[in-house]
Design an enzyme around this catalytic site. Sequence first.
Site, PDB file in Angstrom:
ATOM      1  CD  GLU A   1      -2.842  -1.327   2.328  1.00 22.13           C
ATOM      2  OE1 GLU A   1      -2.794  -0.449   3.216  1.00 22.13           O
ATOM      3  OE2 GLU A   1      -3.625  -2.301   2.380  1.00 22.13           O
TER       4      GLU A   1
ATOM      5  CG  ASN B   1      -0.857  -6.773  -1.669  1.00 18.77           C
ATOM      6  OD1 ASN B   1      -1.463  -7.295  -2.590  1.00 18.77           O
ATOM      7  ND2 ASN B   1      -1.352  -6.685  -0.448  1.00 18.77           N
TER       8      ASN B   1
ATOM      9  CG  HIS C   1      -9.997  -5.502   0.497  1.00 15.98           C
ATOM     10  ND1 HIS C   1     -10.229  -6.674   1.197  1.00 15.98           N
ATOM     11  CD2 HIS C   1      -8.676  -5.206   0.680  1.00 15.98           C
ATOM     12  CE1 HIS C   1      -9.107  -7.060   1.792  1.00 15.98           C
ATOM     13  NE2 HIS C   1      -8.147  -6.188   1.487  1.00 15.98           N
TER      14      HIS C   1
ATOM     15  CD  GLU D   1      -4.647  -7.836   1.425  1.00 12.43           C
ATOM     16  OE1 GLU D   1      -5.503  -7.120   2.005  1.00 12.43           O
ATOM     17  OE2 GLU D   1      -3.430  -7.580   1.436  1.00 12.43           O
TER      18      GLU D   1
ATOM     19  CG  ASP E   1     -12.841  -8.694   1.614  1.00 17.60           C
ATOM     20  OD1 ASP E   1     -12.951  -7.688   0.891  1.00 17.60           O
ATOM     21  OD2 ASP E   1     -12.129  -8.705   2.634  1.00 17.60           O
TER      22      ASP E   1
END
Length: 538
Positions: A144, A185, A221, A250, A252
Site C-alpha cells: 500500500e 501489493n 476488497h 485479499e 472479499d
Amino acid sequence: MLAAFLLPATAAEASGPLRTHAQARSKFIGAALATSPLSNETAYRNIAATEFNQITAENAMKWDATEPNPGQFNFSGADAIVNFANQNNQQVHGHTLVWHSQTPGWVQSLGASAMRTAMQNHISQVVGRYASNAAVVSWDVVNEVFEDNGNMRTSFWYNTLGQSYIADAFRAARAADPDARLCINDYNVEGINAKSTAMYNLVSSLRQQGVPVDCVGFQGHLAIQFGFPNDLQQNLQRFAALGVQVRITELDVRMQMPRDSTKDATQATYYRNVVNACLAVSACAGVTIWGFTDKYSWVPDTFPGQGAALIYNESYQQKPSYTAVHDALAGGTTTDPTPPTTPGTPSSSNVTSNSATLTWTASTDSGGSGLAGYNVYREQGTTDTQLGQSTTNSITLTGLTPSTQYQVYVRARDGAGNLSGNSALATFTTTAGPGGGGGCTAVGTVQTQWNNGYVVQPVTVTNGGTSAITGWTVTFTLPAGHTLSGSWNAAVTISGQTVTARNAGHNGNLAPSASTSFGYQVSRPNGNTQTVSGYTCA
C-alpha cells in the site's frame, strides 16, 4: 433468518474441494488465516486444510507481531501458520514486511539511517527464518504505497526515507531468500485507474533498474454497491506484459447488511468474475480470499453496517459465492450453454449534450453461471459500437457527441460469457453543445516503451475555445500491427485501426484554457519502433 435463503448443497459442490479444481488449472486458491480459530476451532481448521492449497497469515507475520520491540522477535504465530501449511501440503504467502500500518511506534520514530537499518534487519530476520522452508514461496515485500489519486502515500516510510525505501526493501528480501517470489501489493488497483497506472509505472521503473519485483498483488476488497471493475482482466494482462506474475491477494466482497438472496447472487457474480479473470491470464498465479468465514472478517469493524463478505457464513455453511468460486475453478464457464433472457427495452433520461442515462427491465439467467451484467451498444448497421458495460439494469453513458441521434440496445451476459438476444432499440438525441470560438486540442506523450509495446501518458486535452465544454472526443490511428491493450480516464471504442476516446464521467467539463488527460497502452510486433502520432479533438 439467514437459513431461509441459503442455497442447498449441489452436485457441483460435492464434486471436489476448491483446491482440487484450482490445482487442475495450475492455479492456487487461498485463504488468509487467523491463528486463534486455527488453534481452537475444528471446523475452521478442517475447512482451511481441505479447501485451500495456499494460505496467508492474516496478521501473524506483520511487524507488530514478529518484532514488537527492537531486535526481539516472536515467531510463534508465524510458525503456527507455516507448520499448518507443511502438514496440509499448502504454500504460504508471507504478509507483509514493510507497511505503514501495524508497525510499532519504535520504528516510526527512528531517524533515516536507523530506520533503513531496522527495515533491512527486519526483512533479513523474517524472510531468512523461512528461506529454507519449501512451503514459504512468496512475500508481500511492500504494501500500500500509493494514495487513490496515484500519488505516493506520505507514510512515515516515505517521509523519512523517500521512495528509495521500496527498492531497498526488495533488495533486502532478495538477499534473505534468493528463491522467494517478491511482490508489491495494494488495494483499489483492480481496474485501470490513476492508482493502478501509478503502480504500473512504478513496477516498470523498478524492474528497469534491476530491482527484484517479481509479482504484483491486487487486493480485491470489493463491494456490490460500487460496481464490478470490468477491466480487471485487461489490467492484469497489462501488468503481466511487464514480465511479472500477478495475483489476487485479499479478495472479499462486502454488502450493505442485512443479507438477502439478491445480494448473495450479486456477490456470487463478483467472486466468479474475479476467478474467471485470473483463469484467463496465464501469468495470474491464483486467488486468495481474505478469510473464508463471515465469523472472522475484518469488514464489519472497518465498514459499519456492511459485512457478509466471504464464501462461508458465520456457521461455516457454504454460501452462493462458494459455489461460484467452485464452479469457475471446476470449469463452470464452459458448461453453461444457456444465455440470459433478453433485457427489456431501454428507456432514456437525463439526456445532455454528451451523456444519457438508460434503464431497462432486468434479465434472468437459468444456466447456472449467473447473471454477470449488461453490454450497451450503438446500432450502426454493419458495425455496432459498444458504448459501455454495467452490472445493474441501468447505465449513464458519457462522452457522447452533441446534437446526435443514438439508437441503442442492450444485451445481458452471464458468468460463462453467453450473451442474450438484443433488446428492442431505444432512440434519443443529445442536446446541442455550448458555442464558442476555437476548439479542443490533444497532444500525446510516449511515457515509456519496450520491445513490443508502449504507454502513451498523458494525452493532454485542452479547451482552446472561449466557452466551457461539457464533453470531448479524441481520435487517433494505430500503426499497422499495433493493438490497444489498455486505457484509462476515457471511454474508448475501436474500429479497425481507428481509436475514438471520449471523456469519462469525471473529466468532460473543461473551462476555457483548462486541460485534462487520459492514457493508453499499445502492443506492437517485436522490433517495430513506431508509435501513435497525430490526434484529432472535437
